[in-house]
Design a protein around this motif. Structure first.
Motif, PDB file in Angstrom:
ATOM      1  N   ASP A   9       0.811  -1.226   0.000  1.00 17.99           N
ATOM      2  CA  ASP A   9       0.000   0.000   0.000  1.00 17.99           C
ATOM      3  C   ASP A   9       0.843   1.276   0.000  1.00 17.99           C
ATOM      4  O   ASP A   9       0.298   2.364  -0.118  1.00 17.99           O
ATOM      5  CB  ASP A   9      -0.954   0.010   1.194  1.00 17.99           C
ATOM      6  CG  ASP A   9      -0.230   0.055   2.507  1.00 17.99           C
ATOM      7  OD1 ASP A   9       0.845  -0.561   2.604  1.00 17.99           O
ATOM      8  OD2 ASP A   9      -0.724   0.705   3.440  1.00 17.99           O
ATOM      9  N   GLU A  10       2.157   1.159   0.157  1.00  9.51           N
ATOM     10  CA  GLU A  10       3.013   2.355   0.135  1.00  9.51           C
ATOM     11  C   GLU A  10       3.366   2.675  -1.324  1.00  9.51           C
ATOM     12  O   GLU A  10       4.125   1.920  -1.961  1.00  9.51           O
ATOM     13  CB  GLU A  10       4.309   2.101   0.919  1.00  9.51           C
ATOM     14  CG  GLU A  10       4.107   1.935   2.404  1.00  9.51           C
ATOM     15  CD  GLU A  10       4.043   3.265   3.164  1.00  9.51           C
ATOM     16  OE1 GLU A  10       4.092   4.337   2.522  1.00  9.51           O
ATOM     17  OE2 GLU A  10       3.925   3.206   4.394  1.00  9.51           O
ATOM     18  N   ALA A  11       2.852   3.803  -1.802  1.00  4.35           N
ATOM     19  CA  ALA A  11       3.052   4.169  -3.214  1.00  4.35           C
ATOM     20  C   ALA A  11       4.529   4.238  -3.582  1.00  4.35           C
ATOM     21  O   ALA A  11       4.942   3.787  -4.651  1.00  4.35           O
ATOM     22  CB  ALA A  11       2.393   5.508  -3.481  1.00  4.35           C
ATOM     23  N   VAL A  12       5.323   4.773  -2.652  1.00  8.29           N
ATOM     24  CA  VAL A  12       6.732   4.977  -2.954  1.00  8.29           C
ATOM     25  C   VAL A  12       7.457   3.637  -3.187  1.00  8.29           C
ATOM     26  O   VAL A  12       8.326   3.535  -4.050  1.00  8.29           O
ATOM     27  CB  VAL A  12       7.420   5.829  -1.847  1.00  8.29           C
ATOM     28  CG1 VAL A  12       7.379   5.150  -0.503  1.00  8.29           C
ATOM     29  CG2 VAL A  12       8.843   6.156  -2.206  1.00  8.29           C
ATOM     30  N   LEU A  13       7.084   2.631  -2.428  1.00 10.10           N
ATOM     31  CA  LEU A  13       7.737   1.322  -2.592  1.00 10.10           C
ATOM     32  C   LEU A  13       7.265   0.651  -3.881  1.00 10.10           C
ATOM     33  O   LEU A  13       8.049   0.011  -4.588  1.00 10.10           O
ATOM     34  CB  LEU A  13       7.454   0.417  -1.388  1.00 10.10           C
ATOM     35  CG  LEU A  13       7.907   0.966  -0.034  1.00 10.10           C
ATOM     36  CD1 LEU A  13       7.711  -0.064   1.070  1.00 10.10           C
ATOM     37  CD2 LEU A  13       9.372   1.389  -0.079  1.00 10.10           C
ATOM     38  N   LYS A  15       6.383   2.194  -6.552  1.00  7.60           N
ATOM     39  CA  LYS A  15       7.017   2.886  -7.670  1.00  7.60           C
ATOM     40  C   LYS A  15       8.484   2.514  -7.810  1.00  7.60           C
ATOM     41  O   LYS A  15       8.938   2.129  -8.882  1.00  7.60           O
ATOM     42  CB  LYS A  15       6.926   4.402  -7.443  1.00  7.60           C
ATOM     43  CG  LYS A  15       5.779   5.068  -8.169  1.00  7.60           C
ATOM     44  CD  LYS A  15       5.721   6.530  -7.806  1.00  7.60           C
ATOM     45  CE  LYS A  15       6.509   7.365  -8.789  1.00  7.60           C
ATOM     46  NZ  LYS A  15       5.815   7.666 -10.016  1.00  7.60           N
ATOM     47  N   SER A  16       9.227   2.604  -6.686  1.00  8.75           N
ATOM     48  CA  SER A  16      10.673   2.407  -6.779  1.00  8.75           C
ATOM     49  C   SER A  16      11.017   0.957  -7.107  1.00  8.75           C
ATOM     50  O   SER A  16      11.726   0.683  -8.090  1.00  8.75           O
ATOM     51  CB  SER A  16      11.361   2.851  -5.490  1.00  8.75           C
ATOM     52  OG  SER A  16      10.768   2.225  -4.383  1.00  8.75           O
ATOM     53  N   LEU A  17      10.498   0.024  -6.325  1.00  8.12           N
ATOM     54  CA  LEU A  17      10.827  -1.388  -6.571  1.00  8.12           C
ATOM     55  C   LEU A  17      10.215  -1.853  -7.895  1.00  8.12           C
ATOM     56  O   LEU A  17      10.860  -2.578  -8.668  1.00  8.12           O
ATOM     57  CB  LEU A  17      10.325  -2.255  -5.396  1.00  8.12           C
ATOM     58  CG  LEU A  17      10.689  -3.725  -5.450  1.00  8.12           C
ATOM     59  CD1 LEU A  17      12.198  -3.919  -5.531  1.00  8.12           C
ATOM     60  CD2 LEU A  17      10.161  -4.474  -4.222  1.00  8.12           C
ATOM     61  N   ILE A  54       1.433  -5.321   6.588  1.00  5.65           N
ATOM     62  CA  ILE A  54       0.513  -4.304   7.100  1.00  5.65           C
ATOM     63  C   ILE A  54      -0.163  -3.620   5.920  1.00  5.65           C
ATOM     64  O   ILE A  54       0.436  -2.826   5.208  1.00  5.65           O
ATOM     65  CB  ILE A  54       1.238  -3.300   7.996  1.00  5.65           C
ATOM     66  CG1 ILE A  54       1.790  -4.062   9.204  1.00  5.65           C
ATOM     67  CG2 ILE A  54       0.305  -2.185   8.447  1.00  5.65           C
ATOM     68  CD1 ILE A  54       2.382  -3.225  10.266  1.00  5.65           C
ATOM     69  N   LEU A  55      -1.403  -3.994   5.731  1.00  2.00           N
ATOM     70  CA  LEU A  55      -2.170  -3.516   4.579  1.00  2.00           C
ATOM     71  C   LEU A  55      -3.538  -3.025   5.039  1.00  2.00           C
ATOM     72  O   LEU A  55      -4.002  -3.433   6.111  1.00  2.00           O
ATOM     73  CB  LEU A  55      -2.372  -4.670   3.589  1.00  2.00           C
ATOM     74  CG  LEU A  55      -1.122  -5.170   2.859  1.00  2.00           C
ATOM     75  CD1 LEU A  55      -1.366  -6.549   2.282  1.00  2.00           C
ATOM     76  CD2 LEU A  55      -0.731  -4.212   1.752  1.00  2.00           C
ATOM     77  N   PRO A  56      -4.184  -2.168   4.244  1.00  2.00           N
ATOM     78  CA  PRO A  56      -5.516  -1.732   4.653  1.00  2.00           C
ATOM     79  C   PRO A  56      -6.503  -2.904   4.731  1.00  2.00           C
ATOM     80  O   PRO A  56      -6.479  -3.781   3.886  1.00  2.00           O
ATOM     81  CB  PRO A  56      -5.941  -0.756   3.539  1.00  2.00           C
ATOM     82  CG  PRO A  56      -4.692  -0.413   2.824  1.00  2.00           C
ATOM     83  CD  PRO A  56      -3.768  -1.568   2.980  1.00  2.00           C
ATOM     84  N   LEU A  81       7.449  -9.178   2.225  1.00  2.00           N
ATOM     85  CA  LEU A  81       8.322  -8.003   2.237  1.00  2.00           C
ATOM     86  C   LEU A  81       7.693  -6.992   3.187  1.00  2.00           C
ATOM     87  O   LEU A  81       6.713  -6.333   2.848  1.00  2.00           O
ATOM     88  CB  LEU A  81       8.392  -7.449   0.808  1.00  2.00           C
ATOM     89  CG  LEU A  81       9.460  -6.424   0.494  1.00  2.00           C
ATOM     90  CD1 LEU A  81      10.848  -6.948   0.784  1.00  2.00           C
ATOM     91  CD2 LEU A  81       9.364  -6.006  -0.970  1.00  2.00           C
ATOM     92  N   ASN A  83       8.089  -4.606   7.224  1.00  2.00           N
ATOM     93  CA  ASN A  83       8.989  -4.034   8.227  1.00  2.00           C
ATOM     94  C   ASN A  83       8.749  -4.645   9.595  1.00  2.00           C
ATOM     95  O   ASN A  83       9.334  -4.223  10.580  1.00  2.00           O
ATOM     96  CB  ASN A  83       8.814  -2.511   8.289  1.00  2.00           C
ATOM     97  CG  ASN A  83       9.894  -1.799   7.494  1.00  2.00           C
ATOM     98  OD1 ASN A  83      11.031  -2.295   7.408  1.00  2.00           O
ATOM     99  ND2 ASN A  83       9.569  -0.684   6.899  1.00  2.00           N
TER     100      ASN A  83
END
Lengths: 122, 319
Positions: A9-13, A15-17, A54-56, A81, A83
């Protein structure tokens, strides 16, 4: 082209990965929650699933359980994957059938890409 | 145990340190038990001589003291359990805080990793491709800053001094200032804010910064958890002895299973924490603590699929 489903759910992850994996020649499809992740897994039958815990709405372990009990998705390798670094979470994920458990904070983006590529080669 | 790890037996200071009342403090209760034990031995010695010909009376007295000791031992056990629970909660709190701090840090690190890998071996920088990553780094730094600010407040909520500096605060101004601060977030989230506020000053006796923080948390949640194109309605009513403030959103509502956890730190209860990914998870906990410490109340009404309204009351200060 090998397909990877990335449930995160983290947009940044995403996008980057997702971009780096794309550059490596993989087709990456992203899902931002467990429900759409489960549907996509059944519909596209990816070669690998990357799953955050950890997801919505639905916890990642529940999704893993559903993936591993469904006839269509049970044989797809799943890399967790996350934390979360609790032994309890790691044991549960592996017991449910996760192939590998990676703690995001312990790896660089490049290391994660390498581990994913290796898992897809095996 | 190392000599350095040994804690001196100081009844009152130890109890203060544990932040639990004296009648629940093991050190105090053990001291009372010890005193009663010694006193009862002496008491029986003298009483035994006097009532030696009335063994039933002696038995009743012994039984009475034994019952008292039984209840005291029960209190000691409960207080030890309470301390263990405090310890467990702190461990859980640290675990959750670590995770909450880790998530934005990983986001920042992976964004930088991506930008570096994007530049590797290139002489020209693709600014457009990197722009989003810098935005994400900024957003995640803000997330860290918000979390640390909330943690600092949470850490001080139990200090009485924290609420000591109060002044007359016009709540109408609190609403206006908050709206000014959050108008950009509302615009970016495509949420419209409507106010129904009387245009006369209404004073509450409060710590201005804390009361603003509490109210801001409600407004921020109503924007973040609203639907696209949704509305936030803020109303202020003046009653004879208190003000009533309502913050209504058109979000998804709070699921039944989550409702009892809503004012807990990190929206806890295992299910809530494990699925909550937006915000610091401390906003409503702080809001409740602040409002309650100011003699007010906070509660909510929610309907799944239709939205949530948070209400707060605060006693009016007549000037």
């Amino acid at each position: 082209m090998k397909k990877i489903l990335f449930i995160e759910d983290e947009a940044v992850l995403q996008k980057s990965l997702g971009s780096l994996l794309g550059e490596q020649g993989y087709e990456v499809i992203s899902a931002i929650d467990g429900e759409s992740g489960l549907n996509l897994a059944k519909a596209m039958k990816p070669n690998l699933i990357l799953l955050d815990l950890i997801l919505p709405r639905i916890h990642g372990l529940k999704i893993l359980e559903s993936l591993k009990t469904d006839e269509i998705t049970k044989d797809i390798p799943v890399i967790v994957l996350t934390n979360l670094e609790d032994n309890e979470d790691i044991e549960k994920a592996l017991a449910l059938g996760a192939t590998t458990y990676l703690v995001k904070a312990n790896y660089n983006l490049k290391d994660v890409v390498e581990k994913i590529s290796k898992a897809l080669e095996d | 145990m190392n000599d350095k790890d040994k804690k001196p037996f100081r009844v009152f200071s130890n109890c203060q340190e544990y932040s639990i009342p004296i009648w629940q403090c093991p050190a105090f209760l053990f001291s009372v038990m010890g005193i009663i034990n010694v006193t009862s031995c002496l008491f029986f010695y003298f009483l035994g001589g006097r009532y030696i010909k009335e063994p039933s009376m002696l038995a009743i007295i012994i039984l009475g003291i034994a019952t008292f000791m039984f209840f005291l031992a029960y209190a000691v056990t409960r207080s030890v359990e309470k301390l263990m629970e405090i310890n467990r909660n702190k461990t859980e709190f640290i675990k959750i805080v670590s995770h909450q701090l880790r998530a934005p840090l990983t986001n920042i690190r992976w964004s930088i990793d991506f930008v570096m890998s994007n530049r590797k071996g290139k002489t020209e920088v693709n600014v457009e491709k990197e722009k989003d990553y810098f935005e994400l780094i900024k957003e995640n730094s803000q997330r860290l800053e918000d979390l640390l600010s909330d943690l600092l407040i949470v850490n001080r909520l139990n200090e009485e001094n924290f609420f000591k500096y109060k002044e007359d605060v016009n709540f109408v101004d609190v609403i206006k200032e908050t709206l000014q601060d959050y108008k950009y977030l509302a615009k970016a989230s495509n949420v419209e804010i409507i106010t129904r506020v009387i245009d006369k000053p209404v004073y509450v006796f409060a710590n201005k910064i804390l009361i603003e923080t509490a109210f801001e948390n409600l407004v921020k949640n109503s924007i973040i958890f609203n639907k696209q194109g949704g509305k936030v309605e803020i109303s202020l009513f003046r009653h004879p002895k208190e003000i009533l403030v309502a913050v209504k959103d058109e979000g998804p509502g709070i699921p039944k299973a989550d409702r009892k956890y809503i004012f807990q730190r990190f929206f806890r209860g295992s299910k809530a924490f494990h699925t909550q990914t937006q915000g610091t998870g401390l906003g409503l906990y702080i809001a409740k603590a602040v409002i309650t410490k100011h003699g007010g109340k906070i509660w909510f009404k929610t309907k799944e699929g239709q939205g949530t309204t948070f209400f707060i009351t605060l006693p009016i200060r007549k000037i």
